[in-house]
Design a protein around this motif. Structure first.
Motif, PDB file in Angstrom:
ATOM      1  N   LYS A  85      20.558 -56.607  -2.712  1.00  0.00           N
ATOM      2  CA  LYS A  85      21.622 -55.606  -2.514  1.00  0.00           C
ATOM      3  C   LYS A  85      22.947 -56.135  -3.044  1.00  0.00           C
ATOM      4  O   LYS A  85      23.101 -57.348  -3.263  1.00  0.00           O
ATOM      5  CB  LYS A  85      21.730 -55.278  -1.015  1.00  0.00           C
ATOM      6  CG  LYS A  85      22.127 -56.473  -0.142  1.00  0.00           C
ATOM      7  CD  LYS A  85      21.916 -56.185   1.349  1.00  0.00           C
ATOM      8  CE  LYS A  85      22.318 -57.388   2.185  1.00  0.00           C
ATOM      9  NZ  LYS A  85      21.920 -57.250   3.608  1.00  0.00           N
ATOM     10  N   TYR A  98      24.214 -59.929  -4.450  1.00  0.00           N
ATOM     11  CA  TYR A  98      25.339 -60.678  -3.867  1.00  0.00           C
ATOM     12  C   TYR A  98      26.375 -61.045  -4.934  1.00  0.00           C
ATOM     13  O   TYR A  98      26.984 -62.117  -4.900  1.00  0.00           O
ATOM     14  CB  TYR A  98      24.853 -61.936  -3.129  1.00  0.00           C
ATOM     15  CG  TYR A  98      24.008 -61.665  -1.884  1.00  0.00           C
ATOM     16  CD1 TYR A  98      23.109 -60.622  -1.837  1.00  0.00           C
ATOM     17  CD2 TYR A  98      24.113 -62.474  -0.753  1.00  0.00           C
ATOM     18  CE1 TYR A  98      22.343 -60.369  -0.700  1.00  0.00           C
ATOM     19  CE2 TYR A  98      23.357 -62.233   0.396  1.00  0.00           C
ATOM     20  CZ  TYR A  98      22.469 -61.173   0.407  1.00  0.00           C
ATOM     21  OH  TYR A  98      21.708 -60.933   1.527  1.00  0.00           O
ATOM     22  N   MET A 153      10.253 -53.522  10.992  1.00  0.00           N
ATOM     23  CA  MET A 153      11.175 -54.654  10.849  1.00  0.00           C
ATOM     24  C   MET A 153      12.304 -54.589  11.870  1.00  0.00           C
ATOM     25  O   MET A 153      12.582 -53.556  12.475  1.00  0.00           O
ATOM     26  CB  MET A 153      11.751 -54.723   9.436  1.00  0.00           C
ATOM     27  CG  MET A 153      12.534 -53.513   8.993  1.00  0.00           C
ATOM     28  SD  MET A 153      13.556 -53.872   7.533  1.00  0.00           S
ATOM     29  CE  MET A 153      15.078 -54.382   8.348  1.00  0.00           C
TER      30      MET A 153
HETATM   31  C1  LIG Z   1      21.314 -58.432   4.043  1.00  0.00           C
HETATM   32  C2  LIG Z   1      20.082 -58.396   4.851  1.00  0.00           C
HETATM   33  C3  LIG Z   1      19.103 -59.396   4.696  1.00  0.00           C
HETATM   34  C4  LIG Z   1      19.339 -60.656   3.898  1.00  0.00           C
HETATM   35  O1  LIG Z   1      20.164 -61.507   4.677  1.00  0.00           O
HETATM   36  P1  LIG Z   1      20.510 -62.997   4.230  1.00  0.00           P
HETATM   37  O2  LIG Z   1      21.203 -63.560   5.418  1.00  0.00           O
HETATM   38  O3  LIG Z   1      21.398 -62.880   3.045  1.00  0.00           O
HETATM   39  O4  LIG Z   1      19.250 -63.686   3.913  1.00  0.00           O
HETATM   40  C5  LIG Z   1      17.895 -59.219   5.339  1.00  0.00           C
HETATM   41  N1  LIG Z   1      17.674 -58.149   6.143  1.00  0.00           N
HETATM   42  C6  LIG Z   1      18.612 -57.196   6.357  1.00  0.00           C
HETATM   43  C7  LIG Z   1      18.324 -56.060   7.257  1.00  0.00           C
HETATM   44  C8  LIG Z   1      19.854 -57.298   5.730  1.00  0.00           C
HETATM   45  O5  LIG Z   1      20.788 -56.371   5.960  1.00  0.00           O
END
Ligand SMILES: *Cc1c(COP(=O)(O)O)cnc(C)c1O
Length: 380
Positions: free
Chosen positions: A45, A49, A171
């Motif tokens: 996303k 980054y 999830m």
């Molecule tokens: C952004 C996000 C991730 C990734 O998180 P990181 O800390 O960058 O690994 C995973 N799951 C969800 C729901 C997120 O919003």
């Protein structure tokens, strides 16, 4: 990985970001090994980054990644164009009103966050006579996104709400995974196990980067790293196990001699106390070198020229910042010379985030659009 070519940095750019796709691949492999037998999805996303969604996703796909996660449908559509039809693409923001048809048309899987989204997705499945892949996000204590425990109860008691839908994944997301001692981690885990048991059997996912390092109890079938892929430390209280992916550099525009009682920059914030040589560098807060990194008197914000530390002095301007190059050989600090600002020999991503009272995520995603982006170490 043969024949790594470093393209010359464009002379038109005042700043450059060097992105090591080889390090990205190494981080991917480390996370895959750490999470096994769970499989790894990649969170790309926000333009991966700020690093560049297309080169990042292509590199990870070549390394074996088949599931990619973005925040919004427009990101998903762009990613579909990069990866082609085979990749699984999840949209965390789910189905915003009116987007169900486009989501289906592009073969995107929405992460369903409430009962209205679930209803809209089911209506589309029934109206189009197809079975639609579905991910349910259960909120286990973050109170940000996802089905509430009451919503999960409704889906559990009324299984017909899933008719026509193929539940691929359940999830949830951890609020405190970067703090392994935080009791919220286990509380969320227990709540997730409870909610998962109430729903029909499906694969499950709870861990982002830091969650992977909380241990196998948090892995389930799929893990979802973002930051760790890009070299951020998923274990902030311990040394960084990840390889550095991003280096930010700026080009010197001007060099000058100064002495007391002169001052440097806006607000005359930095009083010169001794004969010094200053270099003005062509990046600033418009490039994402956050203004909060300026005006530090403790030497905690520093770049590097050829391995020699150069403290940032005075405030950060929109397009410029100033470093003290008194200790650098005069032939190394000249207009056109490069200063490492974050990564490389300069402060790390984590150092920079700490100095700006923020997190590495914000440093990365703040990188501006006018950098020359140099991708090295990718597959030929
Ligand atoms: C952004 C996000 C991730 C990734 O998180 P990181 O800390 O960058 O690994 C995973 N799951 C969800 C729901 C997120 O919003």
């Amino acid at each position: 990985m043969a024949g790594i070519q470093e393209t010359p940095i464009s002379s038109a750019a005042g700043g450059a970001v060097r992105i090591d796709l080889g390090a990205l691949g190494a981080n991917w492999r480390l996370l895959v090994e750490t999470a096994a037998p769970a499989t790894c999805a990649a969170v790309v996303k926000a333009d991966a980054y700020g690093i560049g969604m297309a080169p990042v996703a292509s590199t990870l796909a070549a390394a074996g990644c088949t599931t990619f996660i973005v925040a919004s449908l427009n990101e998903a559509v762009a990613l579909r164009g990069v990866l082609g039809a085979a990749a699984t693409i999840l949209v965390l923001n789910g189905l915003l009103p009116g987007t169900a048809k486009d989501t289906q048309a592009h073969g995107i899987v929405p992460v369903i966050n409430d009962l209205a989204q679930l209803q809209e997705w089911q209506n589309l499945a029934q109206g189009s006579d197809s079975v639609l892949p579905t991910v349910l996000h259960a909120d286990t204590g973050m109170n940000r996104l996802g089905l509430t425990p009451e919503d999960v109860g409704v889906v559990s008691n009324e299984p017909e709400r899933m008719t026509g839908l193929d539940l691929k994944l359940v999830m949830s997301h951890l609020a405190c995974a970067d703090d392994p001692d935080n009791p919220k981690n286990n509380a969320q885990l227990l709540e997730f196990l409870r909610q998962k048991a109430a729903l029909m059997p499906a694969s499950a996912s709870m861990a982002a980067s830091s969650g992977i390092f909380l241990g196998p109890g948090f892995h389930f079938e799929i893990v979802r790293p973002g930051l760790a892929l890009y070299g951020g430390n998923p274990t902030p209280n311990a040394p960084n196990p990840m390889a550095e992916v991003v280096q930010i550099k700026g080009k010197i525009v001007q060099v000058r001699d100064v002495d007391s009682p002169q001052t440097v920059g806006y607000g005359a914030a930095f009083p010169v106390t001794k004969p010094s040589i200053l270099a003005t560098v062509a990046v600033g807060y418009a490039d994402g070198i956050l203004r909060a990194l300026g005006d530090k008197k403790d030497g905690k914000v520093w770049g590097s020229i050829g391995g020699v530390s150069v403290p940032v002095v005075g405030r950060i301007s929109m397009d410029l910042l100033t470093v003290d190059v008194t200790e650098v050989a005069t032939d190394a600090a000249h207009p056109g010379a490069w200063v490492d600002l974050i990564g490389g020999d300069a402060m790390s991503l984590e150092d920079a985030a700490a100095a700006a009272a923020t997190i590495p995520y914000e440093i990365l995603t703040s990188m501006g659009a006018r950098y020359h982006r140099q991708y090295v170490g990718g597959a030929d």
